[in-house]
Design an enzyme around this catalytic site. Structure first.
Site, PDB file in Angstrom:
ATOM      1  N   SER A 114      17.329  23.936 -12.603  1.00 60.52           N
ATOM      2  CA  SER A 114      18.303  24.253 -11.699  1.00 60.52           C
ATOM      3  C   SER A 114      18.000  25.817 -11.059  1.00 60.52           C
ATOM      4  O   SER A 114      17.654  26.599 -11.975  1.00 60.52           O
ATOM      5  CB  SER A 114      19.658  24.355 -12.165  1.00 60.52           C
ATOM      6  N   THR A 164      18.315  20.362  -2.865  1.00 60.24           N
ATOM      7  CA  THR A 164      19.535  19.734  -2.769  1.00 60.24           C
ATOM      8  C   THR A 164      20.197  19.676  -1.575  1.00 60.24           C
ATOM      9  O   THR A 164      20.304  20.802  -0.801  1.00 60.24           O
ATOM     10  CB  THR A 164      20.383  20.230  -3.654  1.00 60.24           C
TER      11      THR A 164
END
Length: 407
Positions: A114, A164
């Site tokens: 992430s 994303t």
């Protein structure tokens, strides 16, 4: 077919792993990891969707040599499963993302990192050694921040960027709001070092601890907004709440820019595809692959479960670009069902965090081993010796009345 490692007799399933993790995490961390948006119905349906299908096993086939491996990012992944990028893993265990990276390296499975990790991408790369890894990316309105991150990922040997795209704004997570969740000391959002010393950067939700109020007032984070006809970009130190959502993202402008930034060194994937229409656009814009995802049920509550969205996306993209899926996978048979419905690969998030909370690196290894052993057993009992043999011929769908139908 069974694993050679000794069983953990206290934890033989992912469900038991979740229970052990819940007992070890504090309430804020447990709620943050496990919550979905609003009522959580999409979060629940991600898992329930797998119960709509039953496996049609074939018999009298030589099952003495089963190959669960698949090619991915220039390497051989031991099973068609990767560790999905999840934020702030040091909340689960002090070793955080480094423990996860070491476990992935040992298991031979790809790791996703992430952007909002509590460990730098360089430290994760060092722990991963030669094991493939990808960087999940939020493309910020101020592109300089994202560009710096991409260049660092290139230098550290990351194989792909997973952009994303399902966060033009943040889903409503009521427990997170009620808990006033913030990242506790000494942890920080490690990949933005220029901001890491500020109180605001230490808070995922953009709120500071009481002993840092004076610093926070001098350098507060603020989300972007539209001032008449002009868009004002987010300001202040980078936090997830202020900089993560980007309502300006669009196919025409941003995908080409991202591909240019990544060059030939890193692939560009789109994470958050949920419809055939957007899958076709992904093909049109020549991305390297898509991940069918609804952000773990944390964004639009009421959206399709990812397994339910998968078939229409496979219908338009299969054979053109790879189609991966995440969300709701809790057993090796779930992996088999996703592949039978056309996915090339699956990603698992929360169960990895549960393993991390349970026993650090050993817990992540346990999680991957449970899923690997279940998947291998499922392949053998279903009558498949290689992953490319798995197809919809091995599934039936069960309707609400309990009747089955071939796919």
């Amino acid at each position: 077919m069974a694993s050679q490692e000794p069983h953990d007799l206290n934890c033989l399933t992912i469900q038991e792993l979740e229970q052990h993790a819940a007992a070890r995490m504090d309430k804020q961390t447990r709620d943050y990891y496990n919550e979905g948006a609003d009522s959580g119905s999409t979060l629940l349906e991600n898992s329930q969707a797998y119960g709509k299908y039953r496996i049609r096993p074939r018999v009298l086939r030589d099952m003495s040599l089963i190959d669960t491996s698949v090619p991915l990012f220039g390497a051989r992944n031991s099973i068609p499963l990767g560790v999905a990028p999840t934020a702030m893993q040091c909340l689960a265990h002090p070793d955080g993302e480094v423990a996860t990276a070491r476990a992935c390296q040992k298991a031979g499975i790809v790791m996703g990192l992430s952007s909002f990790a509590t460990t730098t991408l360089e430290d994760v790369a060092a722990a991963s050694r030669d094991n493939p890894r990808v960087l999940q990316l939020y493309l910020f309105e101020e592109r300089e921040h994202s560009s710096k991150l991409i260049q660092r990922a290139k230098k550290a040997g990351y194989r792909a960027v997973f952009l994303t795209v399902d966060t033009p704004m943040l889903g409503r997570r009521n427990t997170e709001i009620r808990n006033q969740f913030k990242l506790p000391k000494p942890y920080k959002i490690a990949n933005f070092p220029e901001d890491s010393n500020s109180a605001a950067a230490a808070s995922v939700m953009g709120s500071s601890s009481s002993d840092c109020n004076q610093t926070a007032q001098k350098s507060e984070s603020a989300p972007g907004f539209r001032d008449g006809v002009k868009r004002k970009a987010p300001t202040g130190p980078i936090t997830f709440e202020s900089h993560g959502p980007n309502p300006t993202l669009c196919w025409e402008r941003d995908i080409g820019w991202l591909k240019k930034q990544c060059g030939s060194e890193m692939q560009v994937w789109i994470k958050g595809i949920a419809t055939a229409e957007d899958a076709l656009l992904a093909v049109h814009h020549q991305v390297d692959g898509v991940v069918v995802s609804n952000h773990g049920g944390r964004q639009l509550n009421g959206a399709l479960a990812t397994l339910d969205a998968l078939p229409e996306i496979v219908g338009v993209a299969k054979g053109k670009i790879p189609v991966h899926v995440d969300g709701g996978i809790r057993h090796g048979t779930d992996i088999f069902k996703a592949l039978a419905l056309g996915a090339d690969f699956v990603w698992v998030g929360r169960p990895i965090l549960w393993g991390l909370a349970y026993k650090g690196q050993a817990g992540v290894e346990l999680c991957s081993r449970l899923l690997r052993d279940e998947f291998t057993l499922c392949m053998g009992l279903a009558g498949t010796v290689s992953v490319n043999e798995i197809s919809k011929d091995y599934l039936v769908k069960v309707d609400k009345s309990g009747f089955t139908s071939r796919l």
